[in-house]
Design a protein around this motif. Structure first.
Motif, PDB file in Angstrom:
ATOM      1  N   PRO A 265       0.644  -1.240   0.071  1.00 25.12           N
ATOM      2  CA  PRO A 265      -0.190   0.048   0.029  1.00 25.12           C
ATOM      3  C   PRO A 265       0.857   1.158   0.034  1.00 25.12           C
ATOM      4  O   PRO A 265       2.015   1.278   0.351  1.00 25.12           O
ATOM      5  CB  PRO A 265      -0.855  -0.090   1.308  1.00 25.12           C
ATOM      6  CG  PRO A 265       0.240  -1.108   2.212  1.00 25.12           C
ATOM      7  CD  PRO A 265       0.839  -1.939   1.375  1.00 25.12           C
ATOM      8  N   GLN A 266       0.233   2.440  -0.624  1.00 26.98           N
ATOM      9  CA  GLN A 266       0.942   3.658  -0.407  1.00 26.98           C
ATOM     10  C   GLN A 266       0.843   4.227   1.118  1.00 26.98           C
ATOM     11  O   GLN A 266      -0.010   3.733   2.027  1.00 26.98           O
ATOM     12  CB  GLN A 266       0.058   4.480  -0.969  1.00 26.98           C
ATOM     13  CG  GLN A 266       0.305   4.807  -2.615  1.00 26.98           C
ATOM     14  CD  GLN A 266      -0.485   5.738  -2.938  1.00 26.98           C
ATOM     15  OE1 GLN A 266      -1.732   5.470  -3.524  1.00 26.98           O
ATOM     16  NE2 GLN A 266       0.033   6.901  -3.065  1.00 26.98           N
ATOM     17  N   ALA A 267       1.933   4.722   1.415  1.00 30.11           N
ATOM     18  CA  ALA A 267       2.168   5.364   2.971  1.00 30.11           C
ATOM     19  C   ALA A 267       1.100   6.557   3.078  1.00 30.11           C
ATOM     20  O   ALA A 267       0.733   7.254   1.991  1.00 30.11           O
ATOM     21  CB  ALA A 267       3.379   5.662   3.102  1.00 30.11           C
ATOM     22  N   GLY A 268       0.683   6.648   4.283  1.00 31.15           N
ATOM     23  CA  GLY A 268      -0.092   7.709   4.483  1.00 31.15           C
ATOM     24  C   GLY A 268      -1.538   7.541   4.929  1.00 31.15           C
ATOM     25  O   GLY A 268      -1.783   6.311   5.385  1.00 31.15           O
ATOM     26  N   TYR A 269      -2.470   8.244   4.977  1.00 36.43           N
ATOM     27  CA  TYR A 269      -3.854   8.232   5.325  1.00 36.43           C
ATOM     28  C   TYR A 269      -4.715   9.344   4.467  1.00 36.43           C
ATOM     29  O   TYR A 269      -4.010  10.178   4.079  1.00 36.43           O
ATOM     30  CB  TYR A 269      -4.137   8.196   6.682  1.00 36.43           C
ATOM     31  CG  TYR A 269      -3.750   9.405   7.546  1.00 36.43           C
ATOM     32  CD1 TYR A 269      -4.500  10.390   7.509  1.00 36.43           C
ATOM     33  CD2 TYR A 269      -2.260   9.438   7.959  1.00 36.43           C
ATOM     34  CE1 TYR A 269      -4.265  11.358   8.235  1.00 36.43           C
ATOM     35  CE2 TYR A 269      -1.821  10.853   8.645  1.00 36.43           C
ATOM     36  CZ  TYR A 269      -2.861  11.670   8.897  1.00 36.43           C
ATOM     37  OH  TYR A 269      -2.371  12.885   9.553  1.00 36.43           O
ATOM     38  N   LEU A 270      -5.951   9.058   4.271  1.00 30.50           N
ATOM     39  CA  LEU A 270      -6.962  10.047   3.890  1.00 30.50           C
ATOM     40  C   LEU A 270      -7.395  11.047   5.068  1.00 30.50           C
ATOM     41  O   LEU A 270      -7.964  10.573   6.178  1.00 30.50           O
ATOM     42  CB  LEU A 270      -8.131   9.496   3.355  1.00 30.50           C
ATOM     43  CG  LEU A 270      -8.152   8.418   2.104  1.00 30.50           C
ATOM     44  CD1 LEU A 270      -9.125   7.773   1.635  1.00 30.50           C
ATOM     45  CD2 LEU A 270      -7.069   8.770   1.171  1.00 30.50           C
ATOM     46  N   SER A 271      -7.493  12.506   4.875  1.00 24.63           N
ATOM     47  CA  SER A 271      -7.865  13.242   5.598  1.00 24.63           C
ATOM     48  C   SER A 271      -8.494  14.364   5.072  1.00 24.63           C
ATOM     49  O   SER A 271      -8.471  15.453   5.906  1.00 24.63           O
ATOM     50  CB  SER A 271      -6.575  13.477   6.537  1.00 24.63           C
ATOM     51  OG  SER A 271      -5.471  14.255   5.801  1.00 24.63           O
ATOM     52  N   GLY A 272      -8.778  14.433   3.879  1.00 20.60           N
ATOM     53  CA  GLY A 272      -9.373  15.609   3.302  1.00 20.60           C
ATOM     54  C   GLY A 272      -8.537  16.226   2.427  1.00 20.60           C
ATOM     55  O   GLY A 272      -9.009  17.104   1.468  1.00 20.60           O
ATOM     56  N   TYR A 273      -7.302  16.168   2.552  1.00 18.29           N
ATOM     57  CA  TYR A 273      -6.198  16.822   1.692  1.00 18.29           C
ATOM     58  C   TYR A 273      -6.078  16.234   0.454  1.00 18.29           C
ATOM     59  O   TYR A 273      -5.835  14.891   0.125  1.00 18.29           O
ATOM     60  CB  TYR A 273      -4.902  17.124   2.129  1.00 18.29           C
ATOM     61  CG  TYR A 273      -4.895  17.737   3.652  1.00 18.29           C
ATOM     62  CD1 TYR A 273      -5.207  19.176   3.485  1.00 18.29           C
ATOM     63  CD2 TYR A 273      -5.076  17.393   4.899  1.00 18.29           C
ATOM     64  CE1 TYR A 273      -5.080  19.970   4.643  1.00 18.29           C
ATOM     65  CE2 TYR A 273      -5.087  17.840   6.147  1.00 18.29           C
ATOM     66  CZ  TYR A 273      -5.217  19.276   5.917  1.00 18.29           C
ATOM     67  OH  TYR A 273      -5.315  20.108   6.869  1.00 18.29           O
TER      68      TYR A 273
END
Length: 201
Positions: free
Chosen positions: A123-131
């Motif tokens: 998976p891609q690193a990070g997370y969804l947060s609206g940006y």
């Protein structure tokens, strides 16, 4: 186990020890020659993590005929001001016999062929947060009898490498995992096993 036309699905889910709410949410659906499965894990745990992951599942359900990239973008847009989530989305085209998958954060996907070849998606690193952010979508051909296993970060690489994941019955996979690990899990945990059957029943 629930059989949905050409894709059989079996799910194991357990909240983090001591929590009433599980921060993981999932959705799957098959119709019109397409199968969709999504799994989201709200950051942290408890009620607010559950709220964010459920918001994303509502987006997926309302846009289940979109492309994977579109579902990821629309899910991200709904999280402005909310707790972030990690998300994996699998879409299978049963007519064209291929699948697409995108994941951000620690939602894993493993495929297993009938001759026991395992492949893990990174998976891609990070997370969804609206940006706004780009999403990578992986595509590959669908093979007869292929099994897909999607899982949240309550499941370790060591656990997912066990030989019972080679079993051809999806309920055996989730039942065995539950038997071995149910009392040892220290995070919200979801395991979704799916099997593609070429001929509908």
């Amino acid at each position: 186990m629930q059989s949905s036309h050409q894709v059989e699905v079996s799910v194991f889910q357990k909240a983090k020890k001591g929590n009433y709410y599980c921060g993981d949410s999932y959705f799957y659906h098959e119709s019109d020659g397409k199968f969709i499965c999504a799994l989201a894990d709200g950051l942290g745990s408890g009620e607010f993590a559950k709220e964010s992951s459920q918001i994303v599942m509502e987006v997926i359900r309302d846009n289940k005929d979109d492309s994977v990239a579109s579902m990821m973008r629309k899910s991200n847009a709904k999280l402005v001001g909310k707790r972030g989530v990690v998300l994996g989305v699998l879409q299978i085209d049963l007519h064209l016999k291929h699948y697409a998958y995108s994941s951000i954060g620690n939602i894993g996907l493993m495929t297993i062929t009938t001759n026991s070849i395992k492949k893990r998606n990174i998976p891609q690193a990070g997370y969804l947060s609206g940006y706004d952010r780009p999403f990578k979508v992986m595509t590959d051909k669908l093979e007869k009898g292929m099994i897909f296993v999607m899982f949240s970060d309550g499941i370790t690489t060591k656990e997912i490498s066990n030989s019972y994941f080679l079993h051809q019955e999806v309920d055996h996979i989730t039942d065995t995992f539950a038997y071995l690990y149910q009392q040892k899990l220290d995070d919200d945990t979801t395991l979704i096993a799916m099997k593609y059957n070429e001929e509908s029943r």
